[in-house]
Scaffold this motif. Structure first.
Motif, PDB file in Angstrom:
ATOM      1  N   ASN A 272     -41.715  35.849 -32.241  1.00 20.17           N
ATOM      2  CA  ASN A 272     -42.898  35.469 -31.722  1.00 20.17           C
ATOM      3  C   ASN A 272     -43.757  35.142 -32.717  1.00 20.17           C
ATOM      4  O   ASN A 272     -43.892  35.386 -33.757  1.00 20.17           O
ATOM      5  CB  ASN A 272     -43.452  36.578 -30.892  1.00 20.17           C
ATOM      6  N   GLY A 273     -44.736  34.063 -32.367  1.00 16.12           N
ATOM      7  CA  GLY A 273     -45.712  33.683 -33.255  1.00 16.12           C
ATOM      8  C   GLY A 273     -45.310  32.567 -34.004  1.00 16.12           C
ATOM      9  O   GLY A 273     -45.872  32.024 -34.912  1.00 16.12           O
TER      10      GLY A 273
ATOM     11  N   ASP B 131     -42.566  35.511 -26.133  1.00 12.66           N
ATOM     12  CA  ASP B 131     -41.794  36.217 -25.435  1.00 12.66           C
ATOM     13  C   ASP B 131     -41.950  37.751 -25.383  1.00 12.66           C
ATOM     14  O   ASP B 131     -41.763  38.157 -26.199  1.00 12.66           O
ATOM     15  CB  ASP B 131     -40.314  35.894 -26.026  1.00 12.66           C
ATOM     16  N   PRO B 132     -42.108  38.109 -24.070  1.00 14.70           N
ATOM     17  CA  PRO B 132     -42.509  39.347 -23.911  1.00 14.70           C
ATOM     18  C   PRO B 132     -41.372  40.393 -24.442  1.00 14.70           C
ATOM     19  O   PRO B 132     -41.581  41.812 -24.697  1.00 14.70           O
ATOM     20  CB  PRO B 132     -42.690  39.908 -22.369  1.00 14.70           C
ATOM     21  N   LYS B 133     -40.330  39.795 -24.518  1.00 12.90           N
ATOM     22  CA  LYS B 133     -39.028  40.591 -24.763  1.00 12.90           C
ATOM     23  C   LYS B 133     -38.353  40.099 -26.256  1.00 12.90           C
ATOM     24  O   LYS B 133     -37.311  39.085 -25.919  1.00 12.90           O
ATOM     25  CB  LYS B 133     -37.980  40.811 -23.802  1.00 12.90           C
ATOM     26  N   PRO B 134     -39.072  39.744 -27.210  1.00 15.27           N
ATOM     27  CA  PRO B 134     -38.459  38.932 -28.492  1.00 15.27           C
ATOM     28  C   PRO B 134     -37.011  39.502 -29.032  1.00 15.27           C
ATOM     29  O   PRO B 134     -36.830  40.693 -28.699  1.00 15.27           O
ATOM     30  CB  PRO B 134     -39.756  39.056 -29.457  1.00 15.27           C
TER      31      PRO B 134
ATOM     32  N   ALA C 152     -50.359  36.798 -24.013  1.00 14.37           N
ATOM     33  CA  ALA C 152     -51.314  37.192 -24.997  1.00 14.37           C
ATOM     34  C   ALA C 152     -50.890  38.412 -25.611  1.00 14.37           C
ATOM     35  O   ALA C 152     -51.045  38.561 -26.993  1.00 14.37           O
ATOM     36  CB  ALA C 152     -52.533  37.428 -24.361  1.00 14.37           C
ATOM     37  N   ILE C 153     -50.220  39.696 -24.952  1.00 13.54           N
ATOM     38  CA  ILE C 153     -49.770  40.743 -25.798  1.00 13.54           C
ATOM     39  C   ILE C 153     -48.584  40.441 -26.680  1.00 13.54           C
ATOM     40  O   ILE C 153     -48.508  40.812 -27.822  1.00 13.54           O
ATOM     41  CB  ILE C 153     -49.427  41.742 -24.684  1.00 13.54           C
ATOM     42  N   ALA C 154     -47.983  39.550 -26.493  1.00 12.24           N
ATOM     43  CA  ALA C 154     -46.510  39.262 -27.453  1.00 12.24           C
ATOM     44  C   ALA C 154     -47.100  38.352 -28.344  1.00 12.24           C
ATOM     45  O   ALA C 154     -46.571  38.965 -29.620  1.00 12.24           O
ATOM     46  CB  ALA C 154     -45.730  38.178 -26.437  1.00 12.24           C
TER      47      ALA C 154
ATOM     48  N   TYR D 131     -37.465  28.119 -23.235  1.00 12.62           N
ATOM     49  CA  TYR D 131     -37.942  28.133 -21.606  1.00 12.62           C
ATOM     50  C   TYR D 131     -39.330  28.136 -22.005  1.00 12.62           C
ATOM     51  O   TYR D 131     -40.224  28.988 -22.702  1.00 12.62           O
ATOM     52  CB  TYR D 131     -37.556  29.561 -21.109  1.00 12.62           C
ATOM     53  N   LYS D 132     -40.122  27.128 -21.126  1.00 16.35           N
ATOM     54  CA  LYS D 132     -41.640  26.905 -21.647  1.00 16.35           C
ATOM     55  C   LYS D 132     -42.677  28.028 -21.237  1.00 16.35           C
ATOM     56  O   LYS D 132     -43.449  28.281 -21.948  1.00 16.35           O
ATOM     57  CB  LYS D 132     -41.970  25.784 -20.542  1.00 16.35           C
ATOM     58  N   GLU D 133     -42.173  29.057 -20.251  1.00 15.35           N
ATOM     59  CA  GLU D 133     -43.118  30.164 -19.767  1.00 15.35           C
ATOM     60  C   GLU D 133     -42.849  31.175 -20.786  1.00 15.35           C
ATOM     61  O   GLU D 133     -43.956  32.126 -21.002  1.00 15.35           O
ATOM     62  CB  GLU D 133     -42.498  30.575 -18.357  1.00 15.35           C
ATOM     63  N   LEU D 134     -41.984  31.057 -21.821  1.00 12.44           N
ATOM     64  CA  LEU D 134     -42.049  32.055 -22.806  1.00 12.44           C
ATOM     65  C   LEU D 134     -42.604  31.523 -24.203  1.00 12.44           C
ATOM     66  O   LEU D 134     -42.674  32.078 -25.262  1.00 12.44           O
ATOM     67  CB  LEU D 134     -40.725  32.561 -23.267  1.00 12.44           C
ATOM     68  N   THR D 135     -43.510  30.490 -23.814  1.00 14.06           N
ATOM     69  CA  THR D 135     -44.392  29.903 -25.081  1.00 14.06           C
ATOM     70  C   THR D 135     -45.725  29.853 -24.569  1.00 14.06           C
ATOM     71  O   THR D 135     -46.161  29.967 -23.442  1.00 14.06           O
ATOM     72  CB  THR D 135     -43.672  28.441 -25.669  1.00 14.06           C
ATOM     73  N   VAL D 136     -46.698  29.408 -25.534  1.00 22.34           N
ATOM     74  CA  VAL D 136     -48.042  29.289 -25.461  1.00 22.34           C
ATOM     75  C   VAL D 136     -48.447  27.932 -25.984  1.00 22.34           C
ATOM     76  O   VAL D 136     -47.803  27.754 -27.086  1.00 22.34           O
ATOM     77  CB  VAL D 136     -48.952  30.392 -25.592  1.00 22.34           C
TER      78      VAL D 136
END
Length: 246
Positions: free
Chosen positions: A82-83, A58-61, A157-159, A107-112
């Motif tokens: 994150n992670g 998540d870019p805003k964890p 990636a940055i998250a 939310y799927k877009e906040l995962t990899v």
């Protein structure tokens, strides 16, 4: 033959990245993936194996865990950093239902989700397993982050990069790319759009030259490739005509 040679020279594109990606699939197993990755007693079983897992990014964890697959003010049941490894058991309209570390929906877009061979991660990033055969989690997170970056998910990636622990051998690299990746991404994006304009203006050589110095990001290079091909194709008649006049 001449066209293919010019294309190879113009693009100079390498799509090699520090890990081998076998595909994006869910792995639900009885043995926790974290144990497979970091337990030295199991490390000998990793030879040639591909391990898949879903992580929070998540870019805003931290990432919200919800009781239902919708964003509402009253359905948040927990938060995870994150992670964090997720066990995915279902998917519905852009949401993932997980059973651990907390049961609920994310939310799927906040995962990899990605698949790697842990031994490839260690060797191809030029980082080796620590004493006793265990794998540093930071190395694995960096590998997943690199794959996400190359495939076009800069924010994810940055998250992940920001979750690499300071005592990890991958930390210096993580700290460096957290600054470099956004800069390279912006440079690639700007170059891509300027190359598009050059194509519209009929500046074929500018398009070809732009490809030679393009940032090494697979996502943008794949978008650039058809533009360069078109420019090379358009430049052929002009060159043939000038050759006939000589």
């Amino acid at each position: 033959m001449e066209f293919r040679s010019k294309m190879a020279l113009a693009m100079g594109i390498s799509f090699a990245i520090p890990i081998t990606i076998a595909g994006l699939i869910y792995a639900i197993a009885k043995t926790p993936l974290s144990q497979w990755l970091f337990d030295s007693s199991l490390s000998r079983h990793l030879e040639g194996a591909t391990i898949c897992q879903t992580l929070t990014a998540d870019p805003k964890p931290p990432l919200n865990i919800r009781s239902s697959p919708e964003a509402a003010n009253d359905n948040v049941v927990g938060h995870i950093p994150n992670g964090t490894l997720l066990t995915v058991v279902d998917e519905s309209e852009g949401w993932l239902r997980i059973s651990s570390p907390i049961s609920g929906w994310v939310y799927k877009e906040l995962t990899v989700t990605s698949c790697v061979n842990p031994r490839d991660v260690a060797s191809q990033t030029m980082l080796v397993p620590q004493q006793g055969g265990t794998f540093d989690r930071g190395i694995y997170l960096m590998a997943i982050a690199t794959q996400q970056y190359q495939s076009g998910n800069l924010n994810g990636a940055i998250a992940l990069v920001k979750t690499v622990a300071a005592d990890s051998p991958a930390y210096p690299t993580a700290k460096l790319v957290a600054v470099q990746w956004p800069q390279e991404w912006n440079r690639a994006e700007a170059r891509y759009y300027s190359t598009q304009k050059a194509l519209r203006d009929g500046r074929w050589q500018d398009v070809i030259m732009s490809a030679r110095e393009f940032p090494d990001i697979r996502f943008w290079k794949e978008k650039l490739t058809p533009i360069v091909k078109q420019a090379i194709k358009q430049s052929q008649p002009t060159q043939s005509a000038s050759g006939a006049d000589q």
